[in-house]
Design an enzyme around this catalytic site. Structure first.
Site, PDB file in Angstrom:
ATOM      1  N   CYS A 107     -10.650 -27.778  11.304  1.00  0.00           N
ATOM      2  CA  CYS A 107      -9.628 -26.918  10.698  1.00  0.00           C
ATOM      3  C   CYS A 107      -8.363 -27.719  10.397  1.00  0.00           C
ATOM      4  O   CYS A 107      -7.851 -28.430  11.264  1.00  0.00           O
ATOM      5  CB  CYS A 107      -9.289 -25.753  11.636  1.00  0.00           C
ATOM      6  SG  CYS A 107      -8.016 -24.643  10.982  1.00  0.00           S
ATOM      7  N   GLY A 154     -10.792   4.251   2.474  1.00  0.00           N
ATOM      8  CA  GLY A 154     -11.519   5.162   3.344  1.00  0.00           C
ATOM      9  C   GLY A 154     -12.717   4.542   4.023  1.00  0.00           C
ATOM     10  O   GLY A 154     -13.638   5.242   4.436  1.00  0.00           O
ATOM     11  N   PHE A 209      -2.606   5.852   4.129  1.00  0.00           N
ATOM     12  CA  PHE A 209      -3.408   5.649   5.335  1.00  0.00           C
ATOM     13  C   PHE A 209      -2.577   5.879   6.586  1.00  0.00           C
ATOM     14  O   PHE A 209      -3.022   6.513   7.542  1.00  0.00           O
ATOM     15  CB  PHE A 209      -4.002   4.239   5.342  1.00  0.00           C
ATOM     16  CG  PHE A 209      -4.828   3.943   6.563  1.00  0.00           C
ATOM     17  CD1 PHE A 209      -6.124   4.403   6.661  1.00  0.00           C
ATOM     18  CD2 PHE A 209      -4.297   3.237   7.629  1.00  0.00           C
ATOM     19  CE1 PHE A 209      -6.890   4.157   7.799  1.00  0.00           C
ATOM     20  CE2 PHE A 209      -5.042   2.975   8.770  1.00  0.00           C
ATOM     21  CZ  PHE A 209      -6.339   3.443   8.849  1.00  0.00           C
ATOM     22  N   CYS A 216      -5.340 -26.593   9.904  1.00  0.00           N
ATOM     23  CA  CYS A 216      -4.098 -25.868  10.165  1.00  0.00           C
ATOM     24  C   CYS A 216      -3.207 -26.629  11.158  1.00  0.00           C
ATOM     25  O   CYS A 216      -3.662 -27.489  11.912  1.00  0.00           O
ATOM     26  CB  CYS A 216      -4.375 -24.455  10.674  1.00  0.00           C
ATOM     27  SG  CYS A 216      -4.761 -24.317  12.436  1.00  0.00           S
ATOM     28  N   ASP A 221      -7.879  -7.250   2.876  1.00  0.00           N
ATOM     29  CA  ASP A 221      -6.740  -7.377   3.783  1.00  0.00           C
ATOM     30  C   ASP A 221      -7.143  -6.811   5.126  1.00  0.00           C
ATOM     31  O   ASP A 221      -8.021  -5.942   5.210  1.00  0.00           O
ATOM     32  CB  ASP A 221      -5.526  -6.604   3.254  1.00  0.00           C
ATOM     33  CG  ASP A 221      -5.648  -5.115   3.535  1.00  0.00           C
ATOM     34  OD1 ASP A 221      -5.000  -4.622   4.479  1.00  0.00           O
ATOM     35  OD2 ASP A 221      -6.413  -4.426   2.821  1.00  0.00           O
ATOM     36  N   ASP A 270       0.851  -1.186   0.000  1.00  0.00           N
ATOM     37  CA  ASP A 270       0.000   0.000   0.000  1.00  0.00           C
ATOM     38  C   ASP A 270       0.890   1.241   0.000  1.00  0.00           C
ATOM     39  O   ASP A 270       2.085   1.177   0.255  1.00  0.00           O
ATOM     40  CB  ASP A 270      -1.030  -0.033   1.122  1.00  0.00           C
ATOM     41  CG  ASP A 270      -0.472   0.253   2.500  1.00  0.00           C
ATOM     42  OD1 ASP A 270       0.621   0.812   2.592  1.00  0.00           O
ATOM     43  OD2 ASP A 270      -1.150  -0.076   3.485  1.00  0.00           O
ATOM     44  N   SER A 271       0.294   2.368  -0.315  1.00  0.00           N
ATOM     45  CA  SER A 271       1.074   3.557  -0.686  1.00  0.00           C
ATOM     46  C   SER A 271       1.665   4.316   0.487  1.00  0.00           C
ATOM     47  O   SER A 271       2.504   5.185   0.321  1.00  0.00           O
ATOM     48  CB  SER A 271       0.174   4.522  -1.463  1.00  0.00           C
ATOM     49  OG  SER A 271      -0.813   5.073  -0.592  1.00  0.00           O
ATOM     50  N   CYS A 279      -4.426 -26.562  14.888  1.00  0.00           N
ATOM     51  CA  CYS A 279      -5.565 -27.410  15.244  1.00  0.00           C
ATOM     52  C   CYS A 279      -5.241 -28.890  15.116  1.00  0.00           C
ATOM     53  O   CYS A 279      -5.831 -29.722  15.808  1.00  0.00           O
ATOM     54  CB  CYS A 279      -6.767 -27.051  14.374  1.00  0.00           C
ATOM     55  SG  CYS A 279      -7.475 -25.426  14.772  1.00  0.00           S
ATOM     56  N   ASP A 321      -2.984   8.285  -1.904  1.00  0.00           N
ATOM     57  CA  ASP A 321      -4.298   8.923  -1.805  1.00  0.00           C
ATOM     58  C   ASP A 321      -4.424   9.669  -0.494  1.00  0.00           C
ATOM     59  O   ASP A 321      -3.645   9.461   0.435  1.00  0.00           O
ATOM     60  CB  ASP A 321      -5.411   7.870  -1.912  1.00  0.00           C
ATOM     61  CG  ASP A 321      -5.347   6.847  -0.782  1.00  0.00           C
ATOM     62  OD1 ASP A 321      -4.223   6.499  -0.349  1.00  0.00           O
ATOM     63  OD2 ASP A 321      -6.405   6.390  -0.326  1.00  0.00           O
ATOM     64  N   HIS A 346      -3.575 -20.190  12.999  1.00  0.00           N
ATOM     65  CA  HIS A 346      -4.985 -20.593  12.943  1.00  0.00           C
ATOM     66  C   HIS A 346      -5.874 -19.463  12.410  1.00  0.00           C
ATOM     67  O   HIS A 346      -6.726 -19.701  11.541  1.00  0.00           O
ATOM     68  CB  HIS A 346      -5.502 -21.028  14.314  1.00  0.00           C
ATOM     69  CG  HIS A 346      -6.986 -21.193  14.316  1.00  0.00           C
ATOM     70  ND1 HIS A 346      -7.616 -22.266  13.718  1.00  0.00           N
ATOM     71  CD2 HIS A 346      -7.975 -20.372  14.761  1.00  0.00           C
ATOM     72  CE1 HIS A 346      -8.925 -22.105  13.814  1.00  0.00           C
ATOM     73  NE2 HIS A 346      -9.162 -20.967  14.453  1.00  0.00           N
ATOM     74  N   GLN A 374     -12.022   7.100  -3.144  1.00  0.00           N
ATOM     75  CA  GLN A 374     -12.378   7.752  -1.891  1.00  0.00           C
ATOM     76  C   GLN A 374     -13.771   8.375  -2.036  1.00  0.00           C
ATOM     77  O   GLN A 374     -14.441   8.172  -3.032  1.00  0.00           O
ATOM     78  CB  GLN A 374     -11.321   8.797  -1.513  1.00  0.00           C
ATOM     79  CG  GLN A 374      -9.973   8.218  -1.121  1.00  0.00           C
ATOM     80  CD  GLN A 374      -9.995   7.477   0.218  1.00  0.00           C
ATOM     81  OE1 GLN A 374     -10.978   7.509   0.968  1.00  0.00           O
ATOM     82  NE2 GLN A 374      -8.899   6.794   0.520  1.00  0.00           N
TER      83      GLN A 374
END
Length: 367
Positions: free
Chosen positions: A306, A218, A99, A308, A268, A95-96, A311, A149, A337, A191
Site C-alpha cells: 500500500c 434504499g 435517508f 499510503c 459511498d 445527499d438530500s 503504510c 426521496d 489507510h 426506490q
C-alpha cells in the site's frame, strides 16, 4: 446534461456489465468506477483535505440534513460555498437528507408536503420539503445534488414501499422545478425496496425526466447482502448507459465488485472512517482489529504493497499502541489507510475493465 457536466464510458468489460468512464464536473473529473469518501459535516472524519487528496480521492460527499442543522447553509454560502468552506477543491456531492430524516423514525412525520421532525440538537421543529432540500443544496454549492426521496425501511411491506416509491417520483418533479443552478447536476434516486418490478417501474418513470445521473437508493437499510446484489443486478443495467450510476451507502469489497459488475460507477460509505474509529484496518478486503495481541510486536506495515502515508511510515505495532492508548492519531492513520484501500480497489478494477480482464482478475469477489 448541462455544459458543465458530461459522462463518457471509455471501456466495457466482456461477460459483465462493468464499465470504466470519465465523469466531468465543474471541479474536475472523476474516473469511474470510483469510491467516494463521506464527509458528513463538511469533513472526512479525522483527516485533512490534503491527506484526503493523497488517498486518491477524487469526489467526496457531505450531507444536507446535518449541514442544515449545523452550521446552517447560510454560513456555508457566506464562506463561498462548500468547497471553500471545507478547503476541498475537487468534485463534491451532497445527499438530500432523506435517508437521515427517515432514520429518525420516532421523531418525524411524513406527509405529501414533506417531512416534519424535531431537531436532535435543540428540539426545534423543522420542515424539510423537496423544495427546501434543493434550496439548501443550491446554497451549499456541491457539484452533484440529490433529489429528496422517501427511503422505506427494510421492514416495510409492499404497499408501503409502493407508496414511498410513487411519492419519491412526485417529490423529484418538485425538486426539478425548485432547482436553480446549472452548475449543479441533480440526480434522481430509484426506490422500490426489494420488489424488482417496483424498481423497474421507478427507472422507467425517472429516466423519462432525462436527468444528468441516477442513483439506486434504499439498499443497505437492513437487507441481506444477497438481496442487495439482486436489486442492483436487476436495476443498474436499466439505467441510461451514457449517464453516471451511483449506488448509495455501499462500501465492502464484495458489494462494490458485484455492483461494478452490474454497471455501477460511483459508491459511498462511512465504513472506512467508522471502522478506523473502532481501531479496525481494512487490509486486502479483510477486517483487522488492531487491539488484538498479535499486533503488539508486529513491526510490519499494515500492507507492504500500500502506498499510503500510514503504510509507508508506521508499523502495525505502533498503530496498535495508539489504538490501545486511544490516541487520536490512531484514527487518522487508520482512516488514511482504509480510504486509500477502497479507492485503490476501485482503481484496480477500473484498470482491469480497460484491460478487459475484470471477470478473471476479480473472480473471487464476484461469486
Amino acid at each position: 446534461m448541462s455544459n458543465h457536466f458530461s459522462f463518457q464510458p471509455i471501456a466495457q468489460s466482456s461477460g459483465t456489465k462493468a464499465r470504466a468512464g470519465v465523469f466531468h464536473t465543474p471541479h474536475g473529473i472523476v474516473e469511474t468506477p470510483r469510491f467516494m469518501p463521506v464527509g458528513t459535516l463538511a469533513n472526512v472524519k479525522t483527516i485533512t483535505p490534503a491527506q484526503l487528496r493523497d488517498t486518491g480521492a477524487q469526489m467526496v460527499l457531505s450531507n444536507t440534513y446535518h449541514l442544515h442543522l449545523q452550521p446552517g447553509e447560510d454560513i456555508v454560502a457566506g464562506a463561498g460555498g462548500l468547497h471553500k468552506f471545507m478547503g476541498w477543491n475537487g468534485p463534491m456531492l451532497t445527499d438530500s437528507g432523506g435517508f437521515q430524516v427517515f432514520s429518525l423514525s420516532d421523531m418525524r412525520k411524513i406527509t405529501e408536503e414533506g417531512v416534519t421532525f424535531r431537531s436532535p440538537h435543540d428540539g426545534q421543529i423543522i420542515n424539510l420539503t423537496p423544495e427546501k432540500s434543493i434550496e439548501i443544496q443550491n446554497n451549499l454549492g456541491a457539484d452533484v445534488i440529490m433529489a429528496f426521496d422517501e427511503c422505506p425501511p427494510a421492514t416495510a411491506n409492499r404497499q408501503e414501499v409502493e407508496a414511498a416509491t410513487e411519492r419519491t417520483y412526485r417529490w423529484l418533479e418538485r425538486c426539478i422545478t425548485a432547482h436553480k443552478r446549472e452548475d449543479q447536476a441533480l440526480f434522481g434516486i430509484v426506490q422500490g425496496g426489494v420488489h424488482l418490478d417496483l424498481r423497474s417501474q421507478a427507472v422507467a418513470a425517472l429516466t423519462q425526466l432525462d436527468l444528468p445521473g441516477y442513483a439506486i437508493g434504499g439498499v443497505s437499510v437492513g437487507e441481506e447482502p444477497e438481496l442487495i446484489h439482486a436489486i442492483v443486478h436487476a436495476t443498474a443495467p436499466l439505467l441510461p448507459y451514457n449517464k453516471p450510476r451511483y449506488l448509495m451507502g455501499v462500501g465492502t469489497y464484495k458489494e462494490i465488485a458485484m455492483a461494478i459488475a452490474s454497471g455501477i460507477d460511483l459508491f459511498d460509505c462511512v465504513i472506512p472512517t467508522r471502522w478506523a474509529r473502532h481501531g479496525t484496518a481494512m487490509v486486502q478486503g479483510e477486517r483487522w482489529n488492531l487491539k488484538n495481541a498479535k499486533f503488539r510486536d508486529d513491526f510490519q506495515p499494515l500492507d507492504a504493497s500500500c502506498p499510503c502515508y500510514t503504510c509507508q511510515n508506521f508499523s502495525r505495532a505502533y498503530i496498535s499502541h495508539l489504538v490501545r492508548s486511544q490516541e487520536i492519531l490512531a484514527y487518522t492513520l487508520l482512516s488514511i489507510h482504509n480510504i486509500t484501500e477502497l479507492i485503490r480497489f476501485t482503481q484496480k478494477i477500473r484498470q482491469s475493465i480497460i484491460n478487459d480482464s475484470f471477470a478473471e482478475d476479480f473472480a473471487s469477489w464476484l461469486t
